[in-house]
Design an enzyme around this catalytic site. Structure first.
Site, PDB file in Angstrom:
ATOM      1  N   LYS A  92       0.832  -1.215   0.000  1.00 17.34           N
ATOM      2  CA  LYS A  92       0.000   0.000   0.000  1.00 17.34           C
ATOM      3  C   LYS A  92       0.862   1.259   0.000  1.00 17.34           C
ATOM      4  CE  LYS A  92      -1.742   1.590   4.040  1.00 17.34           C
ATOM      5  NZ  LYS A  92      -1.464   3.017   4.375  1.00 17.34           N
ATOM      6  N   ASN A  93       1.840   1.314   0.906  1.00 18.47           N
ATOM      7  CA  ASN A  93       2.584   2.566   1.066  1.00 18.47           C
ATOM      8  C   ASN A  93       3.615   2.800  -0.039  1.00 18.47           C
ATOM      9  OD1 ASN A  93       1.038   3.153   3.240  1.00 18.47           O
ATOM     10  ND2 ASN A  93       2.567   2.613   4.776  1.00 18.47           N
ATOM     11  N   ARG A 130      -8.582  -0.740   4.392  1.00 21.84           N
ATOM     12  CA  ARG A 130      -7.722   0.291   3.805  1.00 21.84           C
ATOM     13  C   ARG A 130      -6.375  -0.279   3.405  1.00 21.84           C
ATOM     14  NH1 ARG A 130      -6.856   5.382   7.266  1.00 21.84           N
ATOM     15  NH2 ARG A 130      -5.563   5.696   5.434  1.00 21.84           N
ATOM     16  N   ASP A 189       4.457   0.739  12.055  1.00 19.98           N
ATOM     17  CA  ASP A 189       3.313   0.029  11.466  1.00 19.98           C
ATOM     18  C   ASP A 189       3.227  -1.434  11.901  1.00 19.98           C
ATOM     19  OD1 ASP A 189       2.554   2.347  10.207  1.00 19.98           O
ATOM     20  OD2 ASP A 189       3.361   1.796   8.248  1.00 19.98           O
ATOM     21  N   ARG A 228       0.036  14.505  13.300  1.00 18.48           N
ATOM     22  CA  ARG A 228       0.569  14.340  11.955  1.00 18.48           C
ATOM     23  C   ARG A 228       0.532  15.601  11.097  1.00 18.48           C
ATOM     24  NH1 ARG A 228      -1.564   8.778   9.515  1.00 18.48           N
ATOM     25  NH2 ARG A 228       0.393   8.809   8.389  1.00 18.48           N
ATOM     26  N   CYS A 284      -5.557  12.831  13.146  1.00 17.65           N
ATOM     27  CA  CYS A 284      -6.140  11.547  12.784  1.00 17.65           C
ATOM     28  C   CYS A 284      -6.030  10.623  13.978  1.00 17.65           C
ATOM     29  CB  CYS A 284      -5.461  10.952  11.563  1.00 17.65           C
ATOM     30  SG  CYS A 284      -3.839  10.314  11.909  1.00 17.65           S
ATOM     31  N   ILE A 292       7.230   7.324  17.042  1.00 17.37           N
ATOM     32  CA  ILE A 292       6.849   8.028  15.810  1.00 17.37           C
ATOM     33  C   ILE A 292       5.525   8.788  15.977  1.00 17.37           C
ATOM     34  CG2 ILE A 292       6.399   7.802  13.328  1.00 17.37           C
ATOM     35  CD1 ILE A 292       9.211   6.947  13.943  1.00 17.37           C
TER      36      ILE A 292
HETATM   37  N1  EPU Z   1       5.700  14.830  10.871  1.00 14.25           N
HETATM   38  C1  EPU Z   1       5.727  16.183  11.177  1.00 14.25           C
HETATM   39  N2  EPU Z   1       5.698  17.071  10.143  1.00 14.25           N
HETATM   40  C2  EPU Z   1       5.665  16.687   8.843  1.00 14.25           C
HETATM   41  C3  EPU Z   1       5.651  15.322   8.533  1.00 14.25           C
HETATM   42  C4  EPU Z   1       5.685  14.410   9.572  1.00 14.25           C
HETATM   43  O1  EPU Z   1       5.744  16.567  12.336  1.00 14.25           O
HETATM   44  O2  EPU Z   1       5.641  17.548   7.951  1.00 14.25           O
HETATM   45  C5  EPU Z   1       5.749  13.846  11.967  1.00 14.25           C
HETATM   46  C6  EPU Z   1       4.507  12.963  12.021  1.00 14.25           C
HETATM   47  O3  EPU Z   1       3.465  13.596  12.736  1.00 14.25           O
HETATM   48  C7  EPU Z   1       5.042  11.729  12.709  1.00 14.25           C
HETATM   49  C8  EPU Z   1       6.466  11.622  12.153  1.00 14.25           C
HETATM   50  O4  EPU Z   1       6.781  12.920  11.674  1.00 14.25           O
HETATM   51  O5  EPU Z   1       5.087  11.935  14.075  1.00 14.25           O
HETATM   52  C9  EPU Z   1       6.682  10.640  11.015  1.00 14.25           C
HETATM   53  O6  EPU Z   1       5.626  10.731  10.090  1.00 14.25           O
HETATM   54  P1  EPU Z   1       5.784  10.446   8.543  1.00 14.25           P
HETATM   55  O7  EPU Z   1       5.631  11.724   7.810  1.00 14.25           O
HETATM   56  O8  EPU Z   1       6.992   9.622   8.269  1.00 14.25           O
HETATM   57  O9  EPU Z   1       4.499   9.570   8.272  1.00 14.25           O
HETATM   58  P2  EPU Z   1       3.687   9.561   6.926  1.00 14.25           P
HETATM   59  O10 EPU Z   1       4.600   9.786   5.803  1.00 14.25           O
HETATM   60  O11 EPU Z   1       2.476  10.418   7.068  1.00 14.25           O
HETATM   61  C10 EPU Z   1       4.005   7.022   6.372  1.00 14.25           C
HETATM   62  C11 EPU Z   1       3.112   5.854   6.177  1.00 14.25           C
HETATM   63  C12 EPU Z   1       2.504   5.460   7.518  1.00 14.25           C
HETATM   64  C13 EPU Z   1       3.646   5.122   8.470  1.00 14.25           C
HETATM   65  C14 EPU Z   1       4.611   6.314   8.587  1.00 14.25           C
HETATM   66  C15 EPU Z   1       5.830   6.036   9.428  1.00 14.25           C
HETATM   67  C16 EPU Z   1       2.358   6.164   3.914  1.00 14.25           C
HETATM   68  C17 EPU Z   1       1.255   6.477   2.975  1.00 14.25           C
HETATM   69  N3  EPU Z   1       2.073   6.199   5.217  1.00 14.25           N
HETATM   70  O12 EPU Z   1       3.178   8.065   6.890  1.00 14.25           O
HETATM   71  O13 EPU Z   1       1.722   4.328   7.308  1.00 14.25           O
HETATM   72  O14 EPU Z   1       3.142   4.823   9.739  1.00 14.25           O
HETATM   73  O15 EPU Z   1       5.056   6.696   7.269  1.00 14.25           O
HETATM   74  O16 EPU Z   1       6.543   4.964   8.924  1.00 14.25           O
HETATM   75  O17 EPU Z   1       3.456   5.860   3.487  1.00 14.25           O
HETATM   76  C18 EPU Z   1       0.011   2.760   7.794  1.00 14.25           C
HETATM   77  O18 EPU Z   1       0.295   2.187   6.727  1.00 14.25           O
HETATM   78  O19 EPU Z   1      -0.742   2.253   8.668  1.00 14.25           O
HETATM   79  C19 EPU Z   1       0.583   4.083   8.068  1.00 14.25           C
HETATM   80  C20 EPU Z   1       0.076   4.909   8.972  1.00 14.25           C
END
Ligand code: EPU
Length: 417
Positions: A22-23, A397, A305, A122, A117, A327
């Site tokens: 998915k990701n 999802r 995850d 996030r 969320c 995280i």
């Molecule tokens: N964060 C910030 N500011 C930003 C971006 C992130 O503060 O601009 C914080 C987030 O709030 C979090 C941390 O940084 O505390 C890491 O978040 P990240 O941005 O890496 O998460 P994401 O890119 O939104 C992806 C996966 C998630 C997975 C995370 C961490 C996708 C579509 N989603 O999310 O997947 O948990 O990386 O590995 O790739 C899932 O599949 O269940 C899922 C939630």
């Protein structure tokens, strides 16, 4: 609303094929926005989030066609409306991944601000700051991120924290920027590497994906390509944890074990025998698992995850474990539901102390997010009697045909409409 009913107590046994990730699929689909030519993706998982992304891309003007062999063709020849509306973004935060590509190709984008969320706040400040460094003018108006740029300009960007979709968004945007972009403190997740490989096949010039320093030399245009989506490492880990918790013996095909080191290591520590041969991971557990402590962190450390699924394993393990979530600040909702099944879990801030109990008892529980629901499925598979899991749209999802796959492994599981 659909529910899952599980009669626990059957050790999982048999062989299944792991689906596309998915990701990886979601950012790859957004990469189609970077070219007017066709991008063909194979091994596409049939998931709610993929359907949501298809709806969003179609709305933006991407021509979408699906074949009967999990192939997806995307052609963004004429983009109509560079907007990701609230209705879609609120159901899937990964919608933010259209921001970078739209801005780079169309020079403008409007994406609803995701908001909080189920697993935490996030924010997307790192995405926004990064795009501003590339020369975009960004404002937040009426809940929308409004971004504009004539042509993005390469820059050196130090990301404050490691963000997976942030890295992907900036990497995609930088492909069409003028000059060179360097992303420091980039995410090293395998899904970032998969995206970089596809972008390179489309004509992008990217070095260093998979390390924390990614260099992108901008080009004036990208072309079509065909790409096979990598296997889902979290689906793999989920089935392995389920097999370990039930004392089962399974083989999972079509996976890359090298990207699951941290998870396999913990399963071995729990007492499982884990073997890897040519894209197949086998696991056998012949005793009650030993408690394993984990601390989540960006790749290659233990993935957030997989945190909930390991908590389910620890819930019935011998001994006490400490689970630390670094995280997301609110990713323990499953612990309360597991307590309804008889688990002994104490939460303090970002730490959970799990005292393994001899057995869990079936009850009705509620899924609160995707991985939480997966952990409740595992708990249900080991619990005595019947467990009913409500709100399983969360599960749909991110897990393709989960009840069919579990039934194939001998689980007594059914969906009730
Ligand atoms: N964060 C910030 N500011 C930003 C971006 C992130 O503060 O601009 C914080 C987030 O709030 C979090 C941390 O940084 O505390 C890491 O978040 P990240 O941005 O890496 O998460 P994401 O890119 O939104 C992806 C996966 C998630 C997975 C995370 C961490 C996708 C579509 N989603 O999310 O997947 O948990 O990386 O590995 O790739 C899932 O599949 O269940 C899922 C939630």
């Amino acid at each position: 609303m659909d529910r899952l009913i599980i009669r626990g107590g059957v050790p999982l046994s048999g062989e299944i094929r792991v689906s596309g990730a998915k990701n990886a699929a979601l950012p790859l689909m957004c990469a189609s926005l970077l070219t007017g030519e066709q991008l063909t993706l194979s091994n596409v998982p049939h998931l709610r989030d993929v359907s949501t992304m298809l709806r969003l891309l179609a709305q933006i003007g991407v021509e979408v066609s699906l074949d009967d062999r999990l192939g997806l063709s995307l052609k963004a020849e004429r983009l109509s409306d560079p907007v990701a509306p609230y209705d879609l973004v609120k159901t899937m935060r990964a919608s933010i991944l259209v921001l970078g590509p739209l801005l780079a190709r169309r020079g403008e984008a409007r994406v609803s601000l995701p908001g909080g969320c189920a697993i935490g706040l996030r924010p997307v400040d790192v995405h926004i700051k990064g795009l501003e460094s590339l020369g975009a003018v960004i404002s937040v108006e009426q809940g929308y991120i409004a971004a504009r740029a004539k042509r993005l300009k390469g820059a050196r960007i130090l990301m404050d924290l490691v963000t997976v979709t942030g890295t992907e968004n900036l990497m995609m945007a930088a492909c069409l920027a003028e000059g060179t972009t360097v992303l420091e403190n980039a995410a090293r997740e395998p899904e970032v590497v998969d995206l970089a490989q596809c972008l390179s096949a489309m004509g992008a010039r990217i070095r260093g994906a998979g390390t924390d320093l990614i260099t992108i030399e901008g080009v004036t245009g990208l072309h079509g390509a065909a790409h096979r989506i990598m296997a889902d490492r979290i689906e793999t880990g989920t089935f392995l944890a389920a097999a370990a918790a039930t004392g089962g013996e399974v083989a999972l095909n079509g996976v890359d074990a090298a990207i699951l080191d941290a998870v396999l290591e913990k399963l071995r520590e729990a007492g499982a025998r884990v073997g890897v041969v040519d894209g197949t991971i086998s696991l056998a557990m012949s005793r009650r698992p030993s408690a394993v402590s984990v601390r989540t962190a960006p790749f290659p450390a233990f993935p957030t995850d997989m945190q909930a699924q390991v908590m389910a394993l620890d819930a019935i393990a011998e001994g006490t474990s400490v689970i630390t979530e670094t995280i997301f600040e609110n990713r323990f909702m499953h612990a309360l539901e597991m307590q309804r099944l008889g688990a002994d879990i104490e939460i303090s801030g970002n730490t959970a102390i799990v005292r393994g109990v001899g057995k869990l008892q079936g009850a009705t529980v509620m899924a609160t997010d995707l991985r939480a629901s997966a952990s409740l499925v595992i708990a249900g598979l080991v619990a005595e009697g019947e467990t009913t899991i409500e709100r399983i749209y969360h599960l749909d999802r991110g897990y393709e045909c989960i009840e069919e796959k579990l039934a194939q492994l001998g689980a007594r599981i059914r969906r009730v409409h």
